[in-house]
Each structure stands twice: as structure tokens, then as C-alpha cells.
Design a protein around this motif. Structure first.
Motif, PDB file in Angstrom:
ATOM      1  N   GLN A   1      36.199  -4.000  25.221  1.00  0.00           N
ATOM      2  CA  GLN A   1      36.349  -2.803  24.418  1.00  0.00           C
ATOM      3  C   GLN A   1      35.500  -2.882  23.163  1.00  0.00           C
ATOM      4  OE1 GLN A   1      40.158  -2.146  22.532  1.00  0.00           O
ATOM      5  NE2 GLN A   1      40.722  -4.295  22.739  1.00  0.00           N
ATOM      6  N   ALA A   2      35.014  -1.752  22.745  1.00  0.00           N
ATOM      7  CA  ALA A   2      34.246  -1.639  21.503  1.00  0.00           C
ATOM      8  C   ALA A   2      34.467  -0.238  20.930  1.00  0.00           C
ATOM      9  CB  ALA A   2      32.774  -1.895  21.767  1.00  0.00           C
TER      10      ALA A   2
ATOM     11  N   LEU B   1      35.939  -5.859  16.656  1.00  0.00           N
ATOM     12  CA  LEU B   1      35.534  -4.633  17.350  1.00  0.00           C
ATOM     13  C   LEU B   1      34.336  -4.011  16.752  1.00  0.00           C
ATOM     14  CD1 LEU B   1      39.000  -3.030  18.080  1.00  0.00           C
ATOM     15  CD2 LEU B   1      37.559  -4.315  19.628  1.00  0.00           C
TER      16      LEU B   1
END
Length: 143
Positions: free
Chosen positions: A88-89, A143
Motif C-alpha cells: 500500500q502507498a 507510507l
């Protein structure tokens, strides 16, 4: 919720002005009589459901709902699960209320993986909240 009230021109129901949550005392339900067969069927179903423990009922309900959601997502975006499975980003950290009536992703039409969400009572940002601090640290550093 359901919005209705007694008093239509034809004796039926019409929507009221403003917020209204019907109750049997308000006359919102047009007829409380049901056939004995329907009542018997309802009672039998309730008895069967009561014999299952809470975990079985939860698994049956949420399992079926999850499968329907999965089918819908796969039909609309067949590659989505492979893409989000790679990591995830998200671009945004959303600190929001844990109110169950609407999810943050729904309010902004976000797809899975677009927003990193932390929810708590009343969107509080308090320095002593270790859950918030962990979410904030993870969002900023990773992130």
C-alpha cells in the motif's frame, strides 16, 4: 431509516417533513395483522437461528456479504486484489469518527488502498492516544 406516516388522502402513508423514525405507536406501520402461517414460519426461522451461536450467525451473514462484495469488485476491476496485494502507498491519512453510518472511503469515492484510515470517537487527535500515535507514525514514516 424508513420515513413514513399515516394520513395520505387515500388512507395510505405519506413521507413526513424532516427526520422521522416510525414506531408502531406513531401509526407508521399500516397493519399489524399477519396470516397465522406467516407467523408460524417466522417463529420457526427465529427458533432455528437462535440455535446457532453468535459466531455461526456472524460467519454466515458476513461471509455471504463478503462473497457478494468480492464478486462485485472482481467483475468491475479484475486486477484490483492483485494490485493491492503488492503493498500500500495511500496518498492520504484520514483521521475520522468511528460512526458506523458512512465509511470515509465511501464519502470520497475512494478505491481500496487509496486512503489510510484511523477512526476513533469524534475524530479526536490527543497526544496520549497510543492508537492514533501508532497510525500517524506508520503513515508518516512508512507510507
Amino acid at each position: 431509516g424508513v420515513r413514513c406516516q399515516a394520513g395520505g388522502a387515500d388512507g395510505g402513508y405519506k413521507p413526513p417533513a424532516g427526520d422521522y423514525f416510525p414506531t408502531s405507536a406513531s401509526g407508521a406501520f399500516p397493519d399489524s395483522w399477519v396470516s397465522p402461517e406467516a407467523l408460524w414460519d417466522y417463529a420457526e426461522d427465529a427458533e432455528k437461528d437462535a440455535k446457532r451461536d453468535v459466531d455461526e450467525r456472524f460467519s454466515a451473514d458476513f461471509g455471504a456479504r463478503n462473497q457478494e462484495w468480492r464478486k462485485k469488485v472482481l467483475s468491475q476491476e479484475p486486477e484490483l486484489f492483485d494490485a493491492i496485494g503488492k503493498g500500500q502507498a495511500p496518498k492520504y491519512l484520514w483521521i475520522g469518527c468511528c460512526d458506523s453510518r458512512v465509511a470515509p472511503e465511501t464519502m470520497v469515492s475512494a478505491k481500496p488502498g487509496e486512503i489510510f484510515v484511523h477512526r476513533n470517537i469524534a475524530n479526536m487527535v490527543v497526544s496520549t492516544d497510543t492508537n492514533l500515535r501508532a497510525a500517524l507514525k506508520f503513515a508518516v514514516e512508512y507510507l
